[in-house]
Design a protein around this motif. Structure first.
Motif, PDB file in Angstrom:
ATOM      1  N   GLU A   1       0.830  -1.211   0.000  1.00 36.20           N
ATOM      2  CA  GLU A   1       0.000   0.000   0.000  1.00 36.20           C
ATOM      3  C   GLU A   1       0.862   1.257   0.000  1.00 36.20           C
ATOM      4  O   GLU A   1       0.537   2.244  -0.671  1.00 36.20           O
ATOM      5  CB  GLU A   1      -0.934  -0.007   1.205  1.00 36.20           C
ATOM      6  CG  GLU A   1      -2.034  -1.064   1.107  1.00 36.20           C
ATOM      7  CD  GLU A   1      -2.921  -1.085   2.333  1.00 36.20           C
ATOM      8  OE1 GLU A   1      -2.588  -0.398   3.338  1.00 36.20           O
ATOM      9  OE2 GLU A   1      -3.945  -1.800   2.303  1.00 36.20           O
ATOM     10  N   ALA A   2       1.971   1.221   0.718  1.00 30.57           N
ATOM     11  CA  ALA A   2       2.873   2.380   0.758  1.00 30.57           C
ATOM     12  C   ALA A   2       3.506   2.624  -0.608  1.00 30.57           C
ATOM     13  O   ALA A   2       3.641   3.779  -1.049  1.00 30.57           O
ATOM     14  CB  ALA A   2       3.943   2.173   1.823  1.00 30.57           C
TER      15      ALA A   2
ATOM     16  N   ASN B   1       2.249   1.734  -3.575  1.00 29.20           N
ATOM     17  CA  ASN B   1       1.210   2.221  -4.481  1.00 29.20           C
ATOM     18  C   ASN B   1       0.852   3.672  -4.194  1.00 29.20           C
ATOM     19  O   ASN B   1       0.613   4.458  -5.112  1.00 29.20           O
ATOM     20  CB  ASN B   1      -0.028   1.330  -4.373  1.00 29.20           C
ATOM     21  CG  ASN B   1       0.227  -0.089  -4.851  1.00 29.20           C
ATOM     22  OD1 ASN B   1       1.200  -0.348  -5.553  1.00 29.20           O
ATOM     23  ND2 ASN B   1      -0.646  -1.004  -4.477  1.00 29.20           N
ATOM     24  N   SER B   2       0.826   4.024  -2.930  1.00 32.35           N
ATOM     25  CA  SER B   2       0.514   5.401  -2.554  1.00 32.35           C
ATOM     26  C   SER B   2       1.608   6.362  -3.013  1.00 32.35           C
ATOM     27  O   SER B   2       1.327   7.450  -3.525  1.00 32.35           O
ATOM     28  CB  SER B   2       0.324   5.500  -1.037  1.00 32.35           C
ATOM     29  OG  SER B   2       0.084   6.830  -0.629  1.00 32.35           O
TER      30      SER B   2
ATOM     31  N   ALA C   1       1.236   6.954  -6.719  1.00 32.98           N
ATOM     32  CA  ALA C   1      -0.083   7.386  -7.196  1.00 32.98           C
ATOM     33  C   ALA C   1       0.059   8.646  -8.046  1.00 32.98           C
ATOM     34  O   ALA C   1       0.756   9.586  -7.674  1.00 32.98           O
ATOM     35  CB  ALA C   1      -1.002   7.651  -6.014  1.00 32.98           C
TER      36      ALA C   1
END
Length: 337
Positions: free
Chosen positions: A310-311, A313-314, A317
């Motif tokens: 998630e980190a 991908n964030s 982004a």
């Protein structure tokens, strides 16, 4: 040692870190260093090797054949591809016609010094040849024992579905697709991956480090390091330029503390990210010198936790391309000459 994954729903197992010799062999790296790098890959547990007839205009296949000489054939998984023109630029020397496919496999086997390849791949989709002609030729090659399995490269979801159906009718199977895929280039996730999951096909992904950009070595506002792909005027710079804008390079720098927190190098994290996709059977890695492989193979068997994914991908982004329409513009509408 490198772990293995099944290729699609076939019985073939390949190393999840597969050595690819696009760009490097015959272009960036001299023959002796290229051979030494292949031998290091073998020492590190890599047994799967990917090439193509067009790489260095057949030079890459020749070097790989020399490098693998003397290794028991049953201990290797060798992949190559057909589509692009090589040698003389004749009217039938490109595409996926029956003639070019058979000329292609015979040339590849001769250069690789083997009796068969484990995986023979359609390097692009050929809009000028009836798909049934292409599939019949591939089926005959399988029946003749010149290739064990058939795959494609950079086909759209619709092309994959149609090709898979024809292959089944003709008594063989498409087992894989070879697309570009990385944390910066995610265009296959929306359509191609779900289609392949449904049909029992895997991805063998190229450029998992986005042409080296995800290594973090390109610093925003600074000149690319000497000898890097971004400075290669033999083709490397052209491929990496899509990731060289300031916004993307700044986003990649945000990955460094994430990698440090996970106890990984940037290349290891980039490769582990693509291997986290269960439809990916292998990530293709190359190297311009043997010691580069020592680090990248450690990505095998690494499982990124949810927070790390998630980190990543964030952090990317807004700069990571996830547009499925990008899969429709890869194969030329007319055969290259």
């Amino acid at each position: 040692m490198v772990e293995y994954r099944y290729l699609g729903n076939s019985g073939l197992r390949i190393t999840e870190i597969t050595y690819g010799n696009w760009v490097t062999h015959g272009l960036q790296v001299d023959r002796d260093k290229a051979i030494a790098t292949v031998h290091r890959a073998l020492d590190l547990g890599i047994t799967s090797f990917d090439t193509a007839d067009v790489y260095a205009n057949t030079g890459a296949e020749k070097i790989l054949g020399k490098a693998l000489k003397g290794i028991p054939r049953e201990d290797l998984e060798i992949f190559t591809k057909v589509y692009w023109p090589v040698g003389n630029r004749g009217p039938n020397n490109a595409g996926l016609s029956r003639k070019h496919i058979f000329d292609g496999i015979h040339g590849s086997l001769r250069r690789l010094k083997v009796d068969y390849v484990d995986l023979y791949q359609a390097h692009r989709f050929d809009y000028e040849t009836p798909l049934e002609e292409t599939m019949r030729a591939f089926g005959d090659i399988v029946r003749q024992g010149k290739a064990m399995y058939i795959g494609v490269s950079e086909w759209t979801a619709e092309q994959i579905r149609e090709g898979h159906a024809l292959a089944e009718e003709l008594g063989f199977q498409l087992v894989s697709n070879q697309p570009q895929y990385s944390a910066l280039w995610r265009v296959i996730e929306d359509k191609v991956v779900p289609t392949c999951e449904e049909l029992g096909m895997s991805q063998i992904v190229w450029s998992p480090m986005a042409q080296g950009v995800l290594s973090g070595k390109y610093i925003p506002g600074e000149q690319p390091p000497a000898g890097s792909r971004a400075t290669d005027d033999k083709g490397g710079a052209n491929f990496v330029k899509r990731f060289m804008d300031l916004e993307t390079l700044q986003a990649v720098q945000r990955l460094k503390p994430i990698a440090a927190e996970a106890g990984l190098s940037m290349p290891q994290m980039a490769i582990a990210w693509v291997l986290a996709n269960p439809n990916v059977a292998a990530a293709l890695v190359g190297a311009s010198r043997p010691e580069q492989l020592d680090e990248t193979v450690k990505a095998s068997a690494i499982t990124l936790d949810t927070n790390t994914v998630e980190a990543i991908n964030s952090a990317l982004a807004g700069v990571s391309n996830q547009d499925p329409q990008a899969t429709y513009s890869v194969s030329p509408r007319t055969r290259p000459i």
